[in-house]
Design a protein around this motif. Structure first.
Motif, PDB file in Angstrom:
ATOM      1  N   GLU A  53     -26.487  17.886  53.295  1.00 45.78           N
ATOM      2  CA  GLU A  53     -26.144  19.296  53.045  1.00 45.78           C
ATOM      3  C   GLU A  53     -25.149  19.332  51.886  1.00 45.78           C
ATOM      4  O   GLU A  53     -24.188  18.577  51.854  1.00 45.78           O
ATOM      5  N   GLU A  55     -22.607  21.848  49.379  1.00 47.28           N
ATOM      6  CA  GLU A  55     -21.879  23.108  49.426  1.00 47.28           C
ATOM      7  C   GLU A  55     -20.973  23.213  48.209  1.00 47.28           C
ATOM      8  O   GLU A  55     -20.369  22.238  47.781  1.00 47.28           O
ATOM      9  N   THR A 120     -24.762  27.094  49.471  1.00 44.85           N
ATOM     10  CA  THR A 120     -25.133  25.931  50.276  1.00 44.85           C
ATOM     11  C   THR A 120     -26.618  25.648  50.116  1.00 44.85           C
ATOM     12  O   THR A 120     -27.403  26.543  49.773  1.00 44.85           O
TER      13      THR A 120
END
Length: 133
Positions: A53, A55, A120
């Protein structure tokens, strides 16, 4: 007759200047990123494995055009800032070995002095597809 001559000169100069003028376009209709980009409401047509992930969070000061007489005239970041954020995230995804960035979401907030943002997305690697014989 002098008025007609002046009019022709003005029209000629106007045509010359507008012929040379090209507006600055910061955004492309189809930006070319180093990885595929799929927003939160889109799905890739290939299967994939998640990598990580990503961000990006930050704040930028309000611009002069956004405020006047201590009143806010417009909110949020402009499209150029959003494109730069997404370009940075796609480069980060590419460095991780990703083929795509999926589930990309962009949110912003505005305070009295700043525009804040959060972007994100999930960096993914496409699965190899084998031909069936």
């Amino acid at each position: 007759m002098k008025t007609l001559g002046r009019l022709l000169v003005i029209v000629g100069l106007g045509g010359l200047l507008t012929g040379c003028f090209r507006p600055i376009v910061y955004l492309q209709n189809n930006p070319n990123y180093p990885v595929d980009v799929f927003y939160d409401n889109q799905k890739p047509d290939r299967s994939f494995e998640p990598i990580r992930e990503l961000e990006s969070i930050g704040e930028v000061p309000l611009t002069d055009r956004q405020t006047q007489n201590r009143r806010m005239l417009s909110r949020g970041n402009d499209m150029q800032q959003k494109e730069l954020l997404l370009a940075r995230m796609t480069m980060d995804a590419k460095k991780l070995g990703a083929d795509a960035l999926v589930g990309v979401r962009y949110t912003y907030f505005t305070s009295q002095t700043t525009n804040g943002y959060r972007m994100t997305g999930l960096a993914v690697k496409y699965r190899k597809e084998y031909a069936v014989e």
